[in-house]
Scaffold this motif. Structure first.
Motif, PDB file in Angstrom:
ATOM      1  N   UNK A 337     -16.712 -39.222 -16.928  1.00 30.92           N
ATOM      2  CA  UNK A 337     -18.129 -39.166 -17.311  1.00 30.92           C
ATOM      3  C   UNK A 337     -18.356 -39.874 -18.637  1.00 30.92           C
ATOM      4  N   UNK A 338     -17.478 -39.654 -19.593  1.00 31.92           N
ATOM      5  CA  UNK A 338     -17.638 -40.297 -20.900  1.00 31.92           C
ATOM      6  C   UNK A 338     -17.533 -41.813 -20.795  1.00 31.92           C
ATOM      7  N   UNK A 339     -16.617 -42.288 -19.968  1.00 33.23           N
ATOM      8  CA  UNK A 339     -16.486 -43.751 -19.794  1.00 33.23           C
ATOM      9  C   UNK A 339     -17.757 -44.344 -19.203  1.00 33.23           C
ATOM     10  N   UNK A 340     -18.312 -43.662 -18.233  1.00 31.51           N
ATOM     11  CA  UNK A 340     -19.524 -44.184 -17.611  1.00 31.51           C
ATOM     12  C   UNK A 340     -20.721 -44.087 -18.554  1.00 31.51           C
ATOM     13  N   UNK A 341     -20.760 -43.052 -19.347  1.00 34.17           N
ATOM     14  CA  UNK A 341     -21.875 -42.917 -20.281  1.00 34.17           C
ATOM     15  C   UNK A 341     -21.832 -43.951 -21.398  1.00 34.17           C
ATOM     16  N   UNK A 342     -20.641 -44.370 -21.767  1.00 29.75           N
ATOM     17  CA  UNK A 342     -20.508 -45.354 -22.830  1.00 29.75           C
ATOM     18  C   UNK A 342     -20.401 -46.782 -22.293  1.00 29.75           C
TER      19      UNK A 342
END
Length: 345
Positions: A337-342
């Motif tokens: 999720x963090x990778x996709x959000x950033x």
């Protein structure tokens, strides 16, 4: 005071209902924030605020892991104990919710949640276009429960394959805790698969479902601690406590209930015991995936079903990543999720 990582939180006293209307917008990094409208009793309205903050953050993660172009939000209407919304008060609440959403100028759209229905979304939709899961006759995708149940079934297939080398659930022993709109539909899907089921609910009237499906009826506590392959939490959250986890006799916990972990320590304890836990926001994503694909992104029902069933592949990838990197599936999901959000794919 703990840090607040939400973009905005709007709290109003409803001009018609007089009740606290809380809308938490956690993130719009991937697109419009989305999340259900919860109409629930709270001893203190600040407990409702806590729910809104926690659930909206979970929606951001749910959308990101599912690959949706949306962020997370949540509406909570905090109803004091002893007040039961009659039709007039309910209408007032829904109009107050619509006005609050309108004030956010498109940053957030709402759908059904605990205490609200697709018909309620049609009422909200009279005052704002930022709503989903309206009934089909009102141009919406209707009840999200069937898609949520189907997505949970997909997650269960992935876990079954990981544990036993087969995606079929025939012969698997599962305990379903909670027979609400999602839990009962999921139990029926599992019975059709040939699973050996234990069923439970706090409402004894739901016992008729166990007879209908040829399942065994047990109490909710027995259901959690039964000797089964997979425990399926499908009621309200907080069931996985530091007291309950040591008593679990299952290989995995996979279900659609929100906020299953009472504490982070309970999650760590699950991992130490070797019990696979698929994050609830991953397993329960089917409803929002279906609704957003059809209503907000104008996809076909077949495209929506395909995306819901793809939860099986999402869970399989998370389990493989977790094993490879020696982390929990929850950690693997958080990192994704963090990778996709950033934008760091």
């Amino acid at each position: 005071m703990s840090s607040l990582d939400h973009e905005q939180v709007l709290i109003r006293t409803g001009t018609r209902s007089g009740l606290p209307i809380i809308v938490a917008v956690h993130s719009t990094a991937l697109g419009q924030a989305v999340g259900g409208c919860r109409l629930w009793h709270y001893a203190d309205w600040r407990d409702g605020l806590d729910d809104a903050l926690r659930l909206s953050a979970a929606m951001t993660a749910k959308c990101a892991v599912a690959g949706l172009a949306n962020g997370g939000g949540k509406t909570v209407v905090a109803v004091p104990p002893g007040i039961e919304p009659d039709p007039a008060l309910r209408r007032a609440v829904l109009d107050d919710v619509a006005d609050t959403i309108t004030a956010l100028d498109g940053a957030y759209a709402t759908g059904p949640d605990v205490g609200t229905t697709p018909a309620d979304m049609a009422v909200i939709g009279e005052r704002t276009p930022h709503v989903f899961c309206k009934p089909a006759q009102h141009g919406g995708s209707g009840d999200s429960s069937p898609a949520t149940a189907l997505g949970t079934l997909a997650a269960l297939r992935a876990v079954r394959r990981r544990l036993h080398g087969t995606r079929t659930l025939a012969g698997a022993r599962l305990s379903v805790v909670g027979l609400g709109s999602v839990g009962l539909r999921l139990a029926r899907l599992l019975a059709d698969e040939g699973a050996d089921l234990l069923l439970s609910d706090i409402d004894p009237a739901k016992r008729a479902a166990s007879d209908e499906l040829g399942a065994t009826w047990v109490s909710p506590e027995q259901a959690l601690t039964a000797d089964v392959d997979i425990v399926v939490p499908a009621a309200l959250g907080g069931v996985l406590t530091e007291e309950i986890v040591p008593r679990l006799r299952c290989a995995a916990v996979v279900g659609p209930a929100n906020n299953q972990l009472a504490t982070e320590a309970a999650g760590d304890l699950l991992h130490r015991r070797g019990i696979v836990w698929v994050p609830d926001y991953v397993a329960s994503a089917g409803g929002v995936v279906n609704a957003l694909t059809v209503e907000l992104h104008k996809g076909t029902p077949d495209e929506a079903r395909e995306r819901v069933e793809a939860i099986e592949h999402t869970v399989a990838d998370l389990l493989a990543t977790a094993e490879h990197r020696h982390v929990t599936p929850a950690q693997a999901a958080t990192e994704l999720a963090q990778r996709r959000l950033t934008g760091a794919w």
